[in-house]
Design an enzyme around this catalytic site. Structure first.
Site, PDB file in Angstrom:
ATOM      1  CG  HIS A   1     -16.651 -10.808  -6.853  1.00 43.74           C
ATOM      2  ND1 HIS A   1     -16.472 -11.649  -5.777  1.00 43.74           N
ATOM      3  CD2 HIS A   1     -15.421 -10.568  -7.340  1.00 43.74           C
ATOM      4  CE1 HIS A   1     -15.167 -11.880  -5.624  1.00 43.74           C
ATOM      5  NE2 HIS A   1     -14.518 -11.229  -6.553  1.00 43.74           N
TER       6      HIS A   1
ATOM      7  CE  LYS B   1     -10.654 -16.869   0.000  1.00 41.43           C
ATOM      8  NZ  LYS B   1     -11.612 -15.744  -0.001  1.00 41.43           N
TER       9      LYS B   1
ATOM     10  NE  ARG C   1      -8.777 -16.007   3.130  1.00 39.07           N
ATOM     11  CZ  ARG C   1      -7.821 -16.736   2.604  1.00 39.07           C
ATOM     12  NH1 ARG C   1      -7.415 -17.826   3.229  1.00 39.07           N
ATOM     13  NH2 ARG C   1      -7.251 -16.395   1.466  1.00 39.07           N
TER      14      ARG C   1
ATOM     15  NE  ARG D   1      -5.482 -38.711  -4.815  1.00 34.53           N
ATOM     16  CZ  ARG D   1      -5.208 -39.921  -5.302  1.00 34.53           C
ATOM     17  NH1 ARG D   1      -4.001 -40.423  -5.166  1.00 34.53           N
ATOM     18  NH2 ARG D   1      -6.139 -40.630  -5.894  1.00 34.53           N
TER      19      ARG D   1
ATOM     20  CE  LYS E   1      -5.329 -12.725   1.722  1.00 31.54           C
ATOM     21  NZ  LYS E   1      -5.607 -12.756   0.311  1.00 31.54           N
TER      22      LYS E   1
ATOM     23  CG  HIS F   1     -13.984  -8.316  -2.936  1.00 36.52           C
ATOM     24  ND1 HIS F   1     -13.376  -7.312  -2.215  1.00 36.52           N
ATOM     25  CD2 HIS F   1     -12.997  -8.894  -3.669  1.00 36.52           C
ATOM     26  CE1 HIS F   1     -12.080  -7.297  -2.491  1.00 36.52           C
ATOM     27  NE2 HIS F   1     -11.819  -8.240  -3.371  1.00 36.52           N
TER      28      HIS F   1
ATOM     29  CG  ASN G   1     -14.410 -11.526   0.199  1.00 34.21           C
ATOM     30  OD1 ASN G   1     -13.665 -11.472  -0.772  1.00 34.21           O
ATOM     31  ND2 ASN G   1     -14.590 -12.616   0.911  1.00 34.21           N
TER      32      ASN G   1
ATOM     33  CG  HIS H   1     -10.544  -7.897  -8.688  1.00 32.82           C
ATOM     34  ND1 HIS H   1     -11.794  -8.416  -8.452  1.00 32.82           N
ATOM     35  CD2 HIS H   1      -9.887  -7.944  -7.493  1.00 32.82           C
ATOM     36  CE1 HIS H   1     -11.889  -8.770  -7.180  1.00 32.82           C
ATOM     37  NE2 HIS H   1     -10.750  -8.490  -6.573  1.00 32.82           N
TER      38      HIS H   1
ATOM     39  CD  GLU I   1      -8.396  -6.482  -3.462  1.00 32.24           C
ATOM     40  OE1 GLU I   1      -8.621  -6.488  -2.238  1.00 32.24           O
ATOM     41  OE2 GLU I   1      -9.097  -7.107  -4.283  1.00 32.24           O
TER      42      GLU I   1
ATOM     43  CD  GLU J   1     -13.990 -16.161   2.779  1.00 31.66           C
ATOM     44  OE1 GLU J   1     -12.919 -16.055   2.156  1.00 31.66           O
ATOM     45  OE2 GLU J   1     -15.068 -15.767   2.340  1.00 31.66           O
TER      46      GLU J   1
HETATM   47  N1  GLY Z   1      -8.805 -12.129  -1.485  1.00 38.22           N
HETATM   48  C1  GLY Z   1      -9.555 -12.463  -0.347  1.00 38.22           C
HETATM   49  C2  GLY Z   1      -8.984 -13.592   0.434  1.00 38.22           C
HETATM   50  O1  GLY Z   1      -7.872 -14.017   0.190  1.00 38.22           O
HETATM   51  O2  GLY Z   1      -9.633 -14.103   1.314  1.00 38.22           O
END
Ligand code: GLY
Length: 357
Positions: A252, A143, A241, A121, A227, A248, A245, A265, A185, A237
């Protein structure tokens, strides 16, 4: 260089991002969190370069280190590989006072973090990112995920590391294509948040491409601060946040329709930023000079800026699976001025077809 320390302030579990040239400050950055046993997760490429140094530092702190090496590449972000890591953790008798350390790029960080977040956990997790992409983006913000055969990063959670340690010297051995992928990025931060950083990038992009140490330290510091500010305001998010993206949604989609084989990427994100900016141009949100600046910076970083052949229908279908989507509408992050973007869920399909013509 004195180490730089950036705080990521969160309601619980705030942590520091440490930036340095070398491993000399690693011990102080992680010693409070490693515990009795460490599982060091890395990939076969990174193992050759840095495992010896990291293992000696952690062992000298009195911890038992168990090394877990996964194949390099996106295919390692799977439940199957995660299960192999749980088995190794159990065999090494990791308990709740142990930790998992990710040493490598985004794949290793996301996978090791996912295992750390679920083993017993959740046990302590530490990030030592060794690619530019991981240093400016994926190692910060918590993430963690593995992929499902039908969708990328779909099985995961928000699980913050206890500490992030960035040794800029690791970039010396990073292959050029991987360095460029991180540059996508890095450039993104200028467009989403920071007009001054965008100006700095215009004047210093050549220094970054030459991997000039002071320029890299400045830019990585800047990106991590941006960030940290965004994640500090919206860890899970719920809104803000999502601006991380930019590029993206299309990026993506491109990765998905090319089965993650054609573009890295960062290359897909670079193309995504260009075509999303062209959508913004068509909507009258920005003028051509912003698109030109983006294209010039990406070209200087050896990133692609144009797609010659594309099945837009398949791209739209792939974008329909995006995690950002709400109530069936595809969500786009579009530039609205230099250093500022906004979230849109009302982009007409016609505009998407137009920009790819
Ligand atoms: N890579 C995007 C984020 O961490 O929200």
């Amino acid at each position: 260089m004195d180490p730089i320390s950036i705080n990521l302030d969160l309601p619980i579990d705030s942590y520091s991002i440490n930036i340095s040239h070398g491993w000399q400050h690693l011990e102080s950055a992680i010693k409070s969190y490693v515990g009795n046993k460490v599982m060091l997760v890395t990939d076969e490429n990174v193992k050759e370069l840095f495992v010896h140094d990291i293992t000696s530092i952690i062992s000298s702190m009195g911890c038992e280190v168990s090394l877990a090496v996964v194949p390099p590449g996106e295919a390692s972000k799977s439940l199957k590989i995660a299960e192999a890591l749980y088995t190794q953790a159990l065999n090494a008798m990791l308990d709740r006072s142990s930790s998992i350390v990710a040493l490598g790029g985004g794949v290793v960080g996301d996978l090791a973090g996912f295992v750390a977040s679920t083993y017993m956990r959740g046990i302590n997790f530490l990030q030592i990112p060794t690619t530019l992409l991981a240093q400016v983006d994926s190692s910060v913000g918590g993430k963690v995920a593995v992929n499902h055969p039908l969708a990328k990063n779909i099985i995961g959670s928000f699980y913050q590391p206890k500490s992030v340690y960035i040794n800029i010297n690791t970039l010396d051995s990073l292959p050029q294509r991987q360095f460029s992928t991180g540059m996508a990025e890095l450039i993104k931060y200028g467009f989403i948040w920071d007009k001054d950083f965008l100006g700095w990038l215009e004047n210093n992009i050549d220094r970054l491409i030459k991997k000039e140490k002071n320029a890299l330290a400045y830019a990585i510091d800047r990106c991590c601060r941006i960030k940290a500010e965004i994640v500090g305001q919206d860890e899970k998010e719920k809104g803000l946040r999502a601006i991380l993206n930019f590029g993206h949604t299309i990026g993506h989609g491109l990765e998905s329709i090319s089965s993650y084989c054609l573009y890295t990427h960062g290359e897909a994100v670079a193309l995504g930023m260009v075509y999303e900016s062209l959508i913004a141009l068509q909507k009258g949100l920005v003028d051509q000079s912003l698109v030109d600046l983006l294209i010039n910076l990406l070209k200087a970083a050896n990133l692609p800026t144009k797609i010659t052949e594309i099945d837009v229908e398949s791209l739209i279908q792939a974008m329909a699976h995006d995690k950002k989507n709400k109530s069936g509408s595809i969500v786009f992050i579009l530039p609205i001025e230099y250093g500022k973007v906004d979230i849109f869920n009302d982009v007409e399909e016609e505009l998407i077809y137009n920009v790819f013509q």
